[in-house]
Write an enzyme that holds these catalytic residues in place. Structure first.
Site, PDB file in Angstrom:
ATOM      1  N   SER A 143       0.866  -1.179   0.000  1.00  0.00           N
ATOM      2  CA  SER A 143       0.000   0.000   0.000  1.00  0.00           C
ATOM      3  C   SER A 143       0.898   1.223   0.000  1.00  0.00           C
ATOM      4  O   SER A 143       2.058   1.159   0.419  1.00  0.00           O
ATOM      5  CB  SER A 143      -0.879   0.003   1.258  1.00  0.00           C
ATOM      6  OG  SER A 143      -1.506   1.267   1.446  1.00  0.00           O
ATOM      7  N   TYR A 156      -1.935   0.327  10.653  1.00  0.00           N
ATOM      8  CA  TYR A 156      -1.938  -0.164   9.272  1.00  0.00           C
ATOM      9  C   TYR A 156      -0.642   0.220   8.569  1.00  0.00           C
ATOM     10  O   TYR A 156      -0.046  -0.585   7.849  1.00  0.00           O
ATOM     11  CB  TYR A 156      -3.148   0.413   8.540  1.00  0.00           C
ATOM     12  CG  TYR A 156      -3.296  -0.038   7.110  1.00  0.00           C
ATOM     13  CD1 TYR A 156      -3.432  -1.388   6.796  1.00  0.00           C
ATOM     14  CD2 TYR A 156      -3.332   0.881   6.067  1.00  0.00           C
ATOM     15  CE1 TYR A 156      -3.588  -1.812   5.486  1.00  0.00           C
ATOM     16  CE2 TYR A 156      -3.490   0.470   4.748  1.00  0.00           C
ATOM     17  CZ  TYR A 156      -3.609  -0.874   4.460  1.00  0.00           C
ATOM     18  OH  TYR A 156      -3.757  -1.283   3.152  1.00  0.00           O
TER      19      TYR A 156
END
Length: 259
Positions: A143, A156
């Site tokens: 990501s 995250y």
């Protein structure tokens, strides 16, 4: 659809987290590219339905229910293969958006287990099979969170930084062997479940993530990118590919149209 793993072949592509979103879209793209796809995820009904869809379209697909954080199950899964051509480490996800001061340690632990340890488990278990193919590819779907921080995302971000470093280090360690390591780092992707899962099923909070963004990426946009990277000539390695929608300049800089 039966859940037995198909006979070994160098054109096998294993896709984790294939029950929805980027994983399901990637499985479709790789099946269309001629791979025999093995769909793994915890939700048996979802991957079996996708395997049936792909088979009906004339492709080769098999569903195999699997929790990537269960090492014993992963090792058993790996024994079914002599060679594997592609491993797409897609299983992962985000939980919560709390600041460091109040973040839930269990959410952090779960994110690390799925995004990092799950990737480690599959990669370790299948690396000998990828080697044996003579032309293997490991894909890590990380990501943009793995490359820059943002407020409310530390858990995250930490997990995706871990996934990024895993890919980068593996590439250094196996250079000279017939296995490529590709990292694809998506930015804002609008899927059915990502934001909804992150916010514990709160549809209103999930919708605000994409509010005013004319065209966030779709799961198929990312799958198209993954399939392109995987299908480059064997000597070409796409080390890192960051893909964002035009409206997103960084994790915290997004153009939102006035309502």
């Amino acid at each position: 659809m039966a859940t037995a793993v198909p006979p070994a072949a160098s054109r096998i592509a294993v896709v984790t987290g294939a029950s929805s979103g980027i994983g399901a879209a990637t499985a479709r793209r790789l099946a269309e590219a001629g791979y025999r796809v093995v769909l793994t995820a915890r939700r048996k009904d979802r991957i079996e339905a996708l395997a049936e869809e792909l088979t009906a379209a004339g492709h080769s697909a098999t569903a195999y229910p699997l929790d990537v954080t269960d090492r014993a199950a992963v090792d058993e899964f790996a024994t079914a293969f002599r060679t594997v051509g592609v491993l797409v480490n897609n299983a992962g996800g985000a939980l919560g958006a709390d600041p460091v001061a109040t973040g839930d340690p269990q959410d952090w632990r779960t994110m690390y287990e799925t995004n990092v340890i799950g990737t480690l488990n599959l990669t370790q278990a299948l690396l000998p099979k990828l080697d044996a193919s003579g032309d293997g590819t490991v894909v890590v779907v990380s990501s943009t969170a793995g490359h820059a921080t943002y407020e409310g995302g530390a858990g995250y971000v930490a997990a995706k930084h871990g996934a990024h470093v895993l890919a980068e280090t593996l590439r250094l360690e196996i250079v000279g062997r017939p296995v490529r390591v590709i990292e694809v780092a998506p930015g804002m992707v609008k899927t059915e479940e990502f934001a909804l899962t992150r916010f514990g099923g709160d549809a209103e909070k999930a919708a605000k993530v994409y509010e005013g963004v004319a065209e966030p990426l779709t799961a198929d946009d990312v799958a198209d990118t993954i399939a392109w990277a995987v299908t480059r000539p064997p000597h070409v390695n796409i080390d890192l590919l960051v893909v964002r929608p035009r409206a997103q300049a960084s994790n915290s800089k997004v153009h939102r149209e006035a309502r």
